[in-house]
Scaffold this motif. Structure first.
Motif, PDB file in Angstrom:
ATOM      1  N   ARG A 174       0.635  -1.159  -0.102  1.00  0.00           N
ATOM      2  CA  ARG A 174       0.180  -0.177  -0.395  1.00  0.00           C
ATOM      3  C   ARG A 174       1.121   1.407   0.098  1.00  0.00           C
ATOM      4  NH1 ARG A 174      -3.598   0.006   4.973  1.00  0.00           N
ATOM      5  NH2 ARG A 174      -4.853   1.609   3.813  1.00  0.00           N
ATOM      6  N   LEU A 175       2.399   1.099   0.546  1.00  0.00           N
ATOM      7  CA  LEU A 175       2.973   2.432   0.238  1.00  0.00           C
ATOM      8  C   LEU A 175       3.425   2.647  -0.668  1.00  0.00           C
ATOM      9  CD1 LEU A 175       4.056   2.100   4.409  1.00  0.00           C
ATOM     10  CD2 LEU A 175       2.312   4.058   3.099  1.00  0.00           C
ATOM     11  N   LEU A 176       4.495   1.444  -0.939  1.00  0.00           N
ATOM     12  CA  LEU A 176       5.042   1.451  -2.030  1.00  0.00           C
ATOM     13  C   LEU A 176       3.850   2.228  -3.306  1.00  0.00           C
ATOM     14  CD1 LEU A 176       6.713  -1.803  -1.983  1.00  0.00           C
ATOM     15  CD2 LEU A 176       7.582   0.815  -1.766  1.00  0.00           C
ATOM     16  N   ASP A 177       2.419   1.717  -3.082  1.00  0.00           N
ATOM     17  CA  ASP A 177       1.674   2.010  -4.422  1.00  0.00           C
ATOM     18  C   ASP A 177       1.600   3.353  -4.434  1.00  0.00           C
ATOM     19  OD1 ASP A 177       1.245  -0.459  -5.215  1.00  0.00           O
ATOM     20  OD2 ASP A 177      -0.389  -0.947  -4.190  1.00  0.00           O
ATOM     21  N   TYR A 178       1.008   3.848  -2.634  1.00  0.00           N
ATOM     22  CA  TYR A 178       1.217   5.624  -3.396  1.00  0.00           C
ATOM     23  C   TYR A 178       2.132   6.391  -4.075  1.00  0.00           C
ATOM     24  CZ  TYR A 178       0.495  10.523  -0.544  1.00  0.00           C
ATOM     25  OH  TYR A 178       0.368  11.484  -0.575  1.00  0.00           O
ATOM     26  N   LEU A 179       3.373   5.784  -3.552  1.00  0.00           N
ATOM     27  CA  LEU A 179       4.282   6.532  -3.795  1.00  0.00           C
ATOM     28  C   LEU A 179       4.471   6.550  -5.172  1.00  0.00           C
ATOM     29  CD1 LEU A 179       7.385   5.647  -1.225  1.00  0.00           C
ATOM     30  CD2 LEU A 179       6.087   6.967  -1.107  1.00  0.00           C
ATOM     31  N   ASP A 180       3.687   5.492  -5.965  1.00  0.00           N
ATOM     32  CA  ASP A 180       4.065   5.267  -7.320  1.00  0.00           C
ATOM     33  C   ASP A 180       2.446   6.519  -7.647  1.00  0.00           C
ATOM     34  OD1 ASP A 180       5.969   3.480  -7.483  1.00  0.00           O
ATOM     35  OD2 ASP A 180       4.965   1.678  -7.439  1.00  0.00           O
ATOM     36  N   ALA A 181       1.730   6.402  -7.309  1.00  0.00           N
ATOM     37  CA  ALA A 181       0.762   6.762  -7.555  1.00  0.00           C
ATOM     38  C   ALA A 181       0.664   8.580  -7.164  1.00  0.00           C
ATOM     39  CB  ALA A 181      -0.630   6.971  -7.430  1.00  0.00           C
ATOM     40  N   GLU A 182       1.605   9.220  -6.740  1.00  0.00           N
ATOM     41  CA  GLU A 182       2.134  10.433  -6.384  1.00  0.00           C
ATOM     42  C   GLU A 182       3.418  10.725  -6.940  1.00  0.00           C
ATOM     43  OE1 GLU A 182       0.367  12.534  -4.172  1.00  0.00           O
ATOM     44  OE2 GLU A 182      -1.651  10.675  -5.050  1.00  0.00           O
ATOM     45  N   GLY A 183       4.058  10.361  -7.756  1.00  0.00           N
ATOM     46  CA  GLY A 183       5.327  10.373  -8.245  1.00  0.00           C
ATOM     47  C   GLY A 183       6.460  10.492  -7.680  1.00  0.00           C
ATOM     48  N   LEU A 184       6.830   9.721  -6.237  1.00  0.00           N
ATOM     49  CA  LEU A 184       7.343  10.150  -5.008  1.00  0.00           C
ATOM     50  C   LEU A 184       9.269   9.291  -5.183  1.00  0.00           C
ATOM     51  CD1 LEU A 184       5.420  11.155  -2.093  1.00  0.00           C
ATOM     52  CD2 LEU A 184       7.105  12.554  -3.714  1.00  0.00           C
ATOM     53  N   THR A 185       8.232   7.972  -6.563  1.00  0.00           N
ATOM     54  CA  THR A 185       8.967   6.478  -6.368  1.00  0.00           C
ATOM     55  C   THR A 185      10.971   7.251  -6.305  1.00  0.00           C
ATOM     56  OG1 THR A 185       7.314   5.059  -7.261  1.00  0.00           O
ATOM     57  CG2 THR A 185       9.297   4.881  -6.875  1.00  0.00           C
ATOM     58  N   ASP A 186      11.132   7.744  -7.691  1.00  0.00           N
ATOM     59  CA  ASP A 186      12.343   7.972  -7.359  1.00  0.00           C
ATOM     60  C   ASP A 186      13.033   8.401  -6.545  1.00  0.00           C
ATOM     61  OD1 ASP A 186      12.139   6.587  -9.894  1.00  0.00           O
ATOM     62  OD2 ASP A 186      11.809   8.610 -11.431  1.00  0.00           O
ATOM     63  N   ASP A 187      12.008   9.771  -6.303  1.00  0.00           N
ATOM     64  CA  ASP A 187      13.087  10.418  -4.618  1.00  0.00           C
ATOM     65  C   ASP A 187      13.164  10.002  -3.831  1.00  0.00           C
ATOM     66  OD1 ASP A 187      14.503  13.136  -5.236  1.00  0.00           O
ATOM     67  OD2 ASP A 187      12.932  13.980  -4.235  1.00  0.00           O
ATOM     68  N   THR A 188      12.491   9.539  -3.243  1.00  0.00           N
ATOM     69  CA  THR A 188      12.223   8.745  -1.753  1.00  0.00           C
ATOM     70  C   THR A 188      13.037   7.419  -1.601  1.00  0.00           C
ATOM     71  OG1 THR A 188       9.824   9.442  -2.106  1.00  0.00           O
ATOM     72  CG2 THR A 188      10.566   7.568   0.336  1.00  0.00           C
ATOM     73  N   ILE A 189      13.749   7.281  -0.317  1.00  0.00           N
ATOM     74  CA  ILE A 189      15.233   5.830  -0.604  1.00  0.00           C
ATOM     75  C   ILE A 189      13.820   5.521   1.077  1.00  0.00           C
ATOM     76  CG2 ILE A 189      16.414   5.463   1.643  1.00  0.00           C
ATOM     77  CD1 ILE A 189      17.451   8.061   0.942  1.00  0.00           C
ATOM     78  N   VAL A 190      13.707   4.224   0.656  1.00  0.00           N
ATOM     79  CA  VAL A 190      12.470   3.516   1.139  1.00  0.00           C
ATOM     80  C   VAL A 190      13.219   1.589   1.410  1.00  0.00           C
ATOM     81  CG1 VAL A 190      10.940   1.531   0.870  1.00  0.00           C
ATOM     82  CG2 VAL A 190      10.582   3.413  -0.427  1.00  0.00           C
ATOM     83  N   ILE A 191      13.686   2.130   3.393  1.00  0.00           N
ATOM     84  CA  ILE A 191      14.373   0.266   3.499  1.00  0.00           C
ATOM     85  C   ILE A 191      12.541  -0.048   4.043  1.00  0.00           C
ATOM     86  CG2 ILE A 191      15.754   0.599   6.028  1.00  0.00           C
ATOM     87  CD1 ILE A 191      15.530   3.759   4.744  1.00  0.00           C
ATOM     88  N   TYR A 192      13.717  -1.603   4.020  1.00  0.00           N
ATOM     89  CA  TYR A 192      11.978  -2.637   5.172  1.00  0.00           C
ATOM     90  C   TYR A 192      13.703  -3.311   6.246  1.00  0.00           C
ATOM     91  CZ  TYR A 192       9.681  -6.041   7.288  1.00  0.00           C
ATOM     92  OH  TYR A 192       8.780  -6.523   7.800  1.00  0.00           O
ATOM     93  N   THR A 193      13.282  -3.284   6.978  1.00  0.00           N
ATOM     94  CA  THR A 193      14.024  -4.119   8.377  1.00  0.00           C
ATOM     95  C   THR A 193      13.046  -4.091   9.111  1.00  0.00           C
ATOM     96  OG1 THR A 193      16.444  -3.988   9.502  1.00  0.00           O
ATOM     97  CG2 THR A 193      14.921  -1.541   9.200  1.00  0.00           C
TER      98      THR A 193
END
Length: 516
Positions: free
Chosen positions: A304-323
């Motif tokens: 859901r969070l990754l899809d939101y970044l995609d939809a808002e055009g934020l994917t390229d400029d967002t560091i996403v970490i999962y740990t």
């Protein structure tokens, strides 16, 4: 688009790397978490400095080891006047949010500071209709914890100032025990054919006394609630109490020919066992089923969070970490839980995606630690790393330009000697690319409240390349004497570097090795 990257830090609680499909175990499927690895980098040697929830979170936030931030146990909570990464990023203009499991204490002295917005579970939090605490007090939020947390994160993102970068910490309480999956996932892994680890029947021979003494055995130490079973209305005959003063009981082991009847709490289905081995395997399958079912909800919400970044055009400029805040035993050595410096507990999963700065599909085997996270965030944000932080920015590793001088050891120290629940012994040590040295100092001065001197200190040395399951302690093997001394030097150097005080006496150790 912001000139500095947004940072979305997603952390679960007790999520073993082996329960993330991109790590290759084949246990389960986590397609959304895997998206982060596919489009970024997977770290295979990321380690926790203290394998327990509260101290790990303090190290992640402050970039310091626990003897410095003073959060050494579950009962030593953070002083929220301390500087930490969110405060530095906020000062530098970032919007900061903290949602989910905090677990660093409650009340004015310990609640989150440095965040524009925060809403956190008290203590461990509840899976269903969780109470959440914020600046205005507590509220009960209808729903399932993993969904509720993500709703709050998405709301924060919806209301953010698009002209300023954000730093958001999204902290799941799952898959922490007792494992309570959402009904929508109760069909997953219900066939009971999950693979059993090779070391499930470990007899703990040729290991330190701590291994055999630990109360983390699937066979004997899991409760009815852990396994989704009905606890009988009975006393000691129904099983040992988890801890004095609590009502939860452990599902007992049985002798050959003895009968035990168990009831599924959700379906009412009955299970009858007279074979100790079959009962142990049943407990393992129930444990793993419920654990992986809670992981499924995390994976959906990461999506859901990754899809939101995609939809808002934020994917390229967002560091996403999962740990996760540490590793977790999934039946290896017959255990559940964490605490130990053995590999399954020591290793943290770490996946990171940043399309503008990290090549997709990359894997690193460089050593990283949770104290390195905060300096890494500051580095990418263009904020100077303060002198008090003890970690190192992982940016050279993530950009595949780390040189031969990159850190070659990870340091771990567990302070909670013989806690009531798990009976894990105090220890510290180092792990390099091949070997691991552990000193079970066993709290000889009784500083954590245990009886001093009740177990003699012991050393363990493992060749993690030749013995990946850590079944053969080489500390007393003459063929490994030089390796032991080399690792001892690395341990001493690391403790001196970070300012931690050793419990071992090198003169005594070297004399015992014949190298006085």
């Amino acid at each position: 688009m912001t000139t500095r990257p947004n940072i979305l830090f997603i952390m679960s609680d007790d999520h073993a790397a082996r329960a993330i499909s991109c790590y290759g175990s084949g246990l389960n499927s986590t397609p959304n978490i895997d998206r982060i690895a596919r489009d970024g980098m997977r770290l295979d040697r990321c380690y926790v400095t203290n394998s327990i929830c509260t101290p790990s979170r303090a190290s992640i936030l402050t970039g310091t080891y626990n003897h410095v931030n003073r959060v050494t146990t579950l009962d030593t909570h953070i002083d929220n006047r301390l500087p930490h990464v969110a405060k530095h990023l906020r000062q530098a203009g970032y919007q900061t949010g903290m949602f989910g499991k905090w677990h660093l204490g409650e009340g004015r002295a310990h609640q989150p500071t440095g965040f524009d917005e925060w809403s956190v579970f008290p203590g461990q939090g509840e899976y269903f209709d969780p109470v959440m605490i914020g600046p205005d007090g507590a509220e009960t939020v209808p729903g399932y914890a993993s969904d509720v947390l993500t709703d709050k994160c998405l709301d924060f993102l919806e209301r953010r100032d698009p002209e300023r970068p954000f730093f958001m910490m999204c902290h799941h309480k799952a898959p922490h025990r007792p494992f309570e999956p959402h009904p929508r996932h109760r069909h997953l892994h219900a066939d009971g054919d999950l693979p059993v680890p090779e070391t499930f029947d470990d007899d703990y021979a040729n290991r330190a006394a701590a291994a055999a003494a630990a109360k983390m055995r699937i066979r004997a130490d899991m409760t009815y609630k852990d396994l989704g079973l009905v606890q009988p209305e009975a006393g000691a005959e129904a099983g040992e109490l988890l801890i004095a003063g609590r009502k939860d009981r452990k599902v007992p082991d049985i002798a050959p020919g003895q009968e035990i009847r168990l009831i599924d709490a959700a379906t009412g289905k009955n299970f009858v066992f007279t074979d100790p081995r079959q009962l142990a395997l049943f407990k393992y399958q129930r444990y793993m089923m419920r654990y992986l079912q809670t992981v499924a909800a995390i994976d959906e919400n990461v999506g859901r969070l990754l899809d939101y970044l995609d939809a808002e055009g934020l994917t390229d400029d967002t560091i996403v970490i999962y740990t996760s805040d540490q590793g977790f035993f999934l039946g290896e050595h017959g255990w559940f839980d964490k605490r130990f410096m053995y590999e399954e507990s020591l290793q943290m999963p770490f996946l990171i995606r940043y399309p503008l700065g990290i090549a997709p599909g990359a894997v690193s085997r460089q050593i990283a630690m949770n104290v390195d996270f905060a300096p890494t965030f500051l580095d990418y944000a263009g904020v100077r790393t303060p002198s008090y932080m003890q970690g190192t920015s992982l940016r050279p590793v993530l950009e595949q330009r780390a040189d031969a001088d990159w850190q070659d050891v990870a340091y771990h120290r567990y302070w909670m000697h013989k806690d009531d629940f798990h009976n894990a012994f105090a220890h510290y040590g180092v792990r390099d690319a091949r070997y691991k040295l552990i000193y079970w100092y066993n709290d000889p001065l009784g500083e954590t409240g245990a009886n001093p001197g009740d177990e003699p200190p012991e050393w363990e040395l493992f060749d993690c390349e030749a013995d990946p399951f850590e079944l053969h302690n080489r500390a007393g093997d003459p063929a490994f004497r030089d390796v032991f001394l080399t690792m001892l030097e690395k341990l001493d150097a690391k403790m001196a570097e970070i300012g931690d005080s050793p419990e071992h006496d090198n003169a005594v150790v070297r004399a015992q090795l014949g190298r006085g």
